[in-house]
Write a protein that holds these residues in place. Structure first.
Motif: not given
Lengths: 485, 1028
Positions: A35-37, A39-40, A42-43, A51-53, A116, A119, A208, B676, B680, B690, B746
């Motif tokens: 889930e954390l992975y 969520l990118q 949405y950046k 934002y920093a990518d 990304r 991937q 979301r 960043t 929600f 991450y 990427f």
């Protein structure tokens, strides 16, 4: 000698101490990890300074190079803004040539985001997650990828992207040949179709990605590509999701009524945000759009001497005076220094679509990206282009006019022919969707990019943007500059 | 038996003879006296010899001597000599007491040069090493070691980046960037430790390294410029700066006290428009803008009509000068500097102690610095074998951070600091309004109100070293085990009160942040030194080392607090609270060996090998060898050169070797929490996603710098002229850089080994003793530096821009040239870009004559100097001494961004005042103006390279010091003190430059609204040195 004594231990205890990051060997593993992975995804779609990518990037719905600056400010609805020079001025004059010189904050860099997501999708597929979780995560990643490619298409035309994870880390990453339009549109269609199939209509967390957004962007894609039937099909699906027009047009953009049955997807704004990237998204539009001598409800004058987005008097006057949607533009005010400001000394009305009801700086109003009114108008247009001005199509437009504007339906002459009705739909879209990031696509689709802008006194170049020169320099001849540059 | 007796008899006879000589002595000439050093300190062990006789003695612990002159000498002369000091010859005449002061021989060939893990002498060195003797640099107003270095050594580029108290001084060896700093063998960080102040854009801090070190404690500074640095391979590609602190000397106790008081006054600064000029120029330029915006002549086609000047004639004539805002923020500063040192020792213990109090009141209101520091260096000779050396340096520096410089983001006028605000507030605005409140203009905070913002940094540091010397075989084999630790801690306390309007809002904003770091050096070395007959001398050193760098930071930012609570109870803040922390640990290991051979005192060879490891690479690539070789040929010792009397020394030398750079990037892949948040439900659900930010990179390895240096050292006319010349070529290969990845990768940038650069240059230094008499003397020193650094291979995904070439120099500035201003009625050249086609725009130069302005018309300028020089003269007359020192540079260009304050559009934005430079702007009222007019907006011209309108030469020659000293010699003071010196000093007395900005050295960034760099200052000091 001492050298020899210690030589034996030179490799011992010499692994790096890695702080503040997770090692690829341990992450992502669990569903919470994924889930954390994911969520990118949405950046790029927030409303912050950027934002920093790894490198700094602008957000599609943000304040620098955001959707309204790219797709509304250059159009016939807004007058040139020269007070700050730079990209504000160039965009406001529809002069995109400067983008050739843009550095790596360019949206062109979003091609890396596409890789990304490719991937991430492959990683999710290869994981041992439950099928349902996989689909949920992949749908979010594909929504982000599809929407990104949709925006890129309307900036630069088709761009080189990596959709096959096997190409990642290979020489394919240096091949910047543009695919043909059909192929590129196909990528977007596939992503959005998958997303529409697997995203929830109303996810638990507001903000979301949802099914309506996927369908709505798919509909925009088809409409712009003039795949009328596909657009209609997406519209019909959307009609069945329970959305309806909200009867207070101004309320769509107010914090207290921002959640309603009409707004399909909006950037969910954090009213407490102060601009820090670790907080939520913020709404800074009143600071951009209120003139510095304008005493707002909470904002003590905006940043520029005149609003960055100043609608033209011609646009203002093209409304039916009774149209409630016009009231979100202010035609006169008493300046802070006591001067009466009106048509005689204002270059255009003040755009106050997002009222400053939250505080002296940033506001809490959500920023709608897709509304049901847009869907209805798109559906009317798709029908008109296949079946002509049917009663259903006319009713769709009139419903928007009456619920939002409180004004009468279209006149007979406006619906007399498919051409006339097309014109009326385009006008109606401007009345309802100004400052929402769709005008440039609308003008291009209607073949009016050049004529409309010229009429507004602008001197437009091509509707598409040039790709940055650095990308051409590094492409070894594979990347072609956008036509017209 | 017979023999023994006769021997005894001979001794006896000799004794009687000697005794009778002494008894009769008063009829001859006994001479006594005291020999003192440059500080008036008694010198032990000075050889006192009667010229042309074997008679002589040495001075005792306190520097006293007694001597009997041989009988019947005509005109006897005494020679006083001591290693490293200028030998004195004094005719005895009929004096019976001769006191002599000896002065150090600055460029003595026997001068000891520290080269890392050992020393050598000037005459035997085979590499390019520059030495700076801090005793030769006026000390009055110097707060840091780096201030001692301006112009003092060939090959060393020293630039003042900021003149704030503790301001950063950029040091670069041969233009390579910050060198590795080693203090008494311990590696020290080359930047200052500065916690930030949260997300607020007010950020005026620009301070330098070594802030905890008292410059008065420094014995010598050596700079390893070439492959000599290879012994420090691990991080030596930028050269090495070796700092040696003072040690005690066996002998009597020496108490030294120095004090100085300085007045610091600002050099000319940017000059804002006064009230009358503001109104006049606003009206004049406003007319042009109005005409241009409305398409009226001469900017458009319509006839001019309808312009309403903002200010009336009455208002203008009544305006006068108005408020002098700069005067509200700038002030005269001061410096108090006190040093006390106590040193001395016995044959078992030597010690050096010092304490320093340094207090500077900065020349921008609210910027100050106070330092308390102390040092204790003690060595214990435990027995014949072991010597324990310990050293402690502790400091506390309290800073009030300046509100000068520029905001860190693009907020523009709303983010101005006090000095920017003082430039930005129009002079017609009074300081206070009718109600006695601070006045308010535009979005800028009132300068006086901004000065109530609290911004303080408290830094403490402790350097602790201990080493054990082991004399294994006397004079042949010795060992050393050493441990050094640098520990620093800084806290930044920042608070904007609610009463301050800043960032368009009255809001309490607080930030507390801290940072700590530790640098450990652990080493063990063995040194072998052996002379094999007269044929050869071998000196070898080998060792191992481990180096650990640790860093940790933590901070909290909070909003909406009661002003009285301030940062004392952040938990009471009702607004958002933001937290951050970070940590970093790096480890390096080394093995090294160096062998030097001196054959027949003619041929010198040094071989060095260092093997370094860094934890940040994958196991197979952790270690890298850094070998070096250097050779020297003492031509002057060859038979064929012996006839040349004027030539004391001529040595040709060459060195070649590899050095490395400490890798900043990790070779290991990582997922990092994004900075960043994804939120929600209107910010109530917060996620930190991450993402993979780095790939595993097993092939990543050490970057390599290969340096070839050829040099010549010479000494002429009894070494009254000495100097060196060096030429070098340096190849930096397989650079380790974080650079662009392929366009579809990427991760947009990743560390790789790629690209290469080549640096070539030459430098020379010259020292001359022009006059050397008993009563007066004149010495000169001069050094010259030139270097060129260019690409030889670019990074794979970062090609040069279209107008650049692969092998362009680094620091190059690409611009479109302009030539004058487009006048009214002038035909607009076809190549003028859109946005520059109205009168008042700069006229662009179509360099290739193709009637088109594109990248082919871009030209370039050098961003680095072609020549850097230092020039000093020292005069001595009786008890007076005068020291005048200059440094400067030639051939460097740069953008002068303070010209932003002179842009008409800045004035007409109605957001800020501008400087008098706006008077040079072209306008219909000033058609001879030389700068772009009101209708031209630089940021509305889309060009791929810059424009030259802000480009300026950064050439200058600065008089760094003029110092006049007087050694007080009165019977009264002589009784009380060993020596007393009074002096006056002017630091930064004047500058010769064509640069019109604040200062050609001081940085000023391009920032929305305009930068307000900390002004350059001139310092007048009065000081004394006393020794007891």
């Amino acid at each position: 000698m001492s050298c020899g004594i210690l030589l034996g231990s030179c490799e011992d205890n010499f692994d790096p101490t890695i702080t503040g990051t997770l090692a690829p060997a341990n992450f992502p593993k669990t569903e919470a990890d994924f889930e954390l992975y994911t969520l990118q995804a949405y950046k790029p779609f927030g409303a912050k300074w950027g934002y920093a990518d790894v490198a700094w990037q602008n957000m599609f719905h943000g304040y620098e190079y955001g959707h309204v600056i790219m797709f509304d400010l250059p159009t016939d609805l807004f007058i040139p803004f020269t007070a700050w020079g730079g990209f504000f001025e160039f965009f406001s004059k529809a002069d995109f040539d400067f983008l050739k010189n843009q550095d790596k904050t360019s949206h062109f860099e979003k091609v890396r985001y596409v890789t990304r997501m490719t991937q991430i999708i492959a990683d999710i597929e290869a994981s041992s997650l439950e099928e349902e979780a996989k689909q949920r995560f992949i749908a979010e990643a594909r929504m982000g990828r599809g929407l990104t490619m949709y925006y890129l298409l309307h900036m630069y035309g088709p761009l080189p992207v990596i959709m096959d994870p096997a190409e990642i880390g290979t020489a394919a990453e240096s091949d910047l040949s543009r695919p043909n339009r059909e192929t590129f549109v196909g990528y977007i269609e596939d992503d959005l179709t998958y997303a529409a199939e697997h995203l929830a209509v109303s996810p638990e967390q507001y903000g979301r990605f949802n099914k309506g957004l996927a369908l709505g962007i798919l509909m925009r894609l088809h409409l712009n590509e003039k795949n009328w039937e596909s657009a209609k099909a997406a519209g019909r699906q959307l009609q069945g999701l329970g959305y309806s027009l909200y009867n207070d047009y101004a309320g769509l953009f107010r914090e207290i009524t921002e959640k309603n049955l009409e707004t399909i997807w909006a950037v969910s704004i954090d009213p407490a945000a102060t601009g820090n990237n670790l907080q939520g998204d913020f709404n800074a539009w009143p600071l951009y759009n209120l003139p510095s001598d304008f005493q707002g409800k909470n904002v003590n004058g905006g940043w520029p001497p005149m609003g960055v987005f100043t609608p033209s008097w011609e646009f203002y006057d093209s409304f039916d005076p009774a149209d409630k949607r016009r009231a979100l533009m202010v035609e006169s005010y008493l300046a802070k220094d006591g001067t009466q400001k009106d048509r005689s000394n204002m270059p255009g009305p003040v755009l106050a679509k997002y009222p400053d009801e939250s505080g002296p700086e940033f506001q809490g109003n959500d920023i709608p990206i897709l509304r049901f009114a847009d869907v209805l108008l798109m559906l009317a247009e798709a029908i008109n282009n296949t079946e002509g001005p049917t009663q259903e199509a006319i009713d769709l437009v009139n419903e928007v006019r009456s619920v939002h504007g409180g004004i009468a339906g279209l006149s007979e002459s406006e619906t007399a022919s498919p051409e006339a009705f097309n014109e009326a739909i385009l006008r109606e879209r401007a009345f309802d969707l100004y400052f929402e990031g769709v005008r440039k696509m609308d003008l291009v689709r209607h073949g009016k990019w050049e004529s409309a802008l010229q009429q507004a006194g602008k001197n437009p170049g091509p509707a598409l943007f040039p790709v940055p020169q650095y990308a051409i320099d590094v492409s070894d001849g594979t990347l072609s500059q956008t036509q017209g540059y | 038996m017979q023999n023994i007796l006769s021997t005894k008899a001979r001794y006896l006879a000799a004794f009687i003879l000697l005794f009778s000589a002494i008894v009769c002595g008063y009829a001859q000439s006994p001479v006594k006296g005291k020999v003192t050093d440059e500080n008036g300190q008694g010198m032990m062990g000075v050889a006192v010899k009667v010229k042309d006789t074997p008679t002589g003695t040495v001075t005792d612990l306190d520097g006293n001597y007694n001597l009997v002159l041989p009988q019947g000498m005509q005109n006897p002369t005494l020679i006083f000599s001591f290693l490293g000091y200028i030998t004195e010859e004094i005719v005895v005449g009929n004096q019976s007491q001769i006191n002599v002061a000896l002065y150090p021989d600055i460029e003595s060939l026997d001068e000891v040069i520290v080269v890392g893990y050992g020393t050598t002498t000037r005459k035997n060195i085979t590499t390019a090493v520059a030495k700076v003797d801090p005793q030769k640099v006026p000390a009055a107003a110097n707060q840091s070691v780096t201030e001692l270095l301006f112009g003092r050594a060939a090959g060393l580029q020293v630039n003042q980046q900021s003149s704030q108290p503790g301001g950063n001084i950029d040091i670069s060896v041969r233009g390579k960037g910050a060198p590795l700093i080693v203090i008494d063998g311990v590696v020290y960080p080359s930047n200052s430790l500065e916690p930030d102040n949260g997300g607020v854009e007010l950020q005026g801090v620009n301070r330098g390294p070594l802030a905890g070190l008292n410059p008065r404690d420094i014995e010598s500074i050596e700079i390893l410029k070439d492959a000599s640095a290879a012994i420090y391979g691990v991080a030596a590609a930028n050269g090495v700066m070796l700092i040696t602190t003072k040690k005690g000397k066996a002998g009597g106790m020496n108490i030294g006290y120095d004090a100085s008081r300085s007045l610091v006054s600002n050099m000319p600064y940017l000059e804002p428009l006064n009230a009358r000029d503001y109104m006049t120029y606003y009206n004049q330029l406003g007319l042009d803008k109005y005409l241009a915006d409305n398409g009226m002549k001469p900017f458009g086609t319509k006839d001019p009509a309808g312009y309403q000047p903002r200010f009336t004639e009455e208002e203008i004539s009544a305006a006068g000068e108005g408020t002098d805002w700069l005067d509200q923020v700038l002030r005269t500063g001061s410096i108090d500097n006190h040093n006390l040192s106590v040193s001395g020792g016995t044959d078992k213990t030597i010690y050096y102690f010092s304490g320093n109090y340094y207090n500077q009141k900065g020349t921008v209101a609210g910027s100050d610095m106070t330092r308390y520091s102390g040092r204790l260096n003690v060595s214990f000779m435990l027995n014949d074998i072991f010597t324990l050396n310990t050293s402690l340096n502790a400091n506390r520096n309290n800073y009030t951070n300046p509100q000068a410089g520029w905001q860190t983001g693009g907020a523009g006028t709303q983010g101005f600091n006090a000095l920017q605000a003082a430039l930005g507030y129009p002079s017609w605005v009074p300081t206070h309004d009718q109600n006695g409140e601070f006045s308010q203009f535009g979005l800028i905070g009132n300068p006086l109100s901004l000065l109530t913002i609290k911004d303080q940094t408290e830094a403490t540091g402790l350097i602790a070293n201990a080493s054990l010397d082991i004399d294994i075989i006397p004079n042949t084999l010795s060992g050393r085990i050493s441990f050094g630790n640098n520990n620093e801690y800084s806290v930044r306390d920042f608070y904007i009160p609610k009463t301050v309007f800043w960032g368009q809002i009255n809001r309490a904003r607080a930030s507390l942040a801290e940072a700590r770091r530790e640098n450990q050096t652990m080493e063990a070395t063995l040194t072998f030194d052996k002379k094999i007959k007269d044929f050869m001398r071998i000196n070898a050193v080998t060792g191992v080392g481990q180096y650990i760098d640790k860093y940790q930071g933590f901070g909290v930012e909070a909003f909406d607090i009661e002003d009285a609570i301030n940062t004392d109870a952040l938990e009471t803040a009702t607004g958002p609270k933001n937290i951050f922390s970070d940590r970093d640990i790096r480890k390096y290991r080394s093995f090294f060996i160096r062998s030097s051979f001196d054959v027949l005192d003619r041929y010198l060879v040094t071989l060095t090998l260092r093997r370094d490891g860094a934890d940040r690479f994958f196991p197979n690539n952790k270690y890298q060898n850094f070998p070096a070789v250097s050779v020297g040929w003492k031509l002057s010792n060859e038979g064929f050169m012996q006839g040349i009397d004027q030539l004391d020394m001529l040595k040709l030398r060459a060195s070649y070797g590899l050095t490395g750079e400490r890798p900043g990037d990790l070779a290991y892949g990582a997922f990092r929490g994004d900075n960043t948040a994804i939120t929600f439900n209107n910010g109530s659900v917060v996620y930190i996603p991450y993402s993979l930010v780095a790939f595993d990179n097993p092939n990543l390895q050490w970057p390599i710098t290969k340096t070839l240096d050829i040099g010549l050292d010479f000494g002429l006319f009894k070494n009254r002229i000495t100097g060196s010349f060096d030429w070098y070529r340096e190849n930096r290969e397989r650079l380790l850089v974080n650079t662009t990845t392929p366009q579809l990768s990427f991760i947009s940038s990743a560390p790789i080994n790629a690209g290469s650069q080549q640096r070539t240059g030459y430098e020379f230094s010259l020292n001359t003793v022009n006059i050397e008499k008993q009563n007066w003397g004149w010495n000169s020193t001069f050094n010259f530096t030139h270097y060129d650094n260019r690409w030889t291979e670019r990074y794979p995904n970062d090609p040069p821009p279209q107008y650049g070439r692969i092998n362009d120099p680094l620091g190059i500035i690409y611009v479109y040239r302009t030539n004058g201003i487009l006048q009214q009625d002038q035909e607009v050249p076809v190549w003028q870009p859109e946005g520059a086609r109205v009168p008042g725009s700069p006229l662009f130069v179509d360099r290739n004559g193709d009637e088109e302005l594109d990248y082919r018309d871009v030209t370039s300028f050098s961003g680095v100097p072609k020549a850097i020089i230092g020039l000093g003269n020292e005069f001595r007359y009786k008890n007076f001494d005068l020291n005048v020192f200059f440094y400067g540079q030639y051939g460097a260009w740069g953008y002068d961004y303070t010209t932003q304050w002179g842009d008409p559009i800045a004035l007409l934005s109605n957001l800020q005042n501008v400087t008098v430079q706006v008077k040079e702007a072209w306008s219909t009222s000033n058609p001879t103006g030389t700068r772009p007019g009101a209708a031209f907006n630089e940021s509305a011209v889309a060009l791929d390279a810059g424009i030259d309108t802000r480009l300026a030469r950064r050439d200058f020659l600065r008089c760094r010091n003029i110092t006049l000293g007087y050694n007080v010699k009165t019977p009264f003071t002589d009784k009380l003190l060993d020596n007393l010196r009074l002096y006056v000093d002017v630091q930064n007395a004047f500058i010769l430059t064509g640069f019109k900005g604040v200062d050609p050295e001081i940085q000023a960034a391009a920032i929305k609204g305009g930068p307000a760099p900390y002004p350059m200052a001139r310092t007048f000091s009065l000081g004394l040195n006393a020794n007891f």
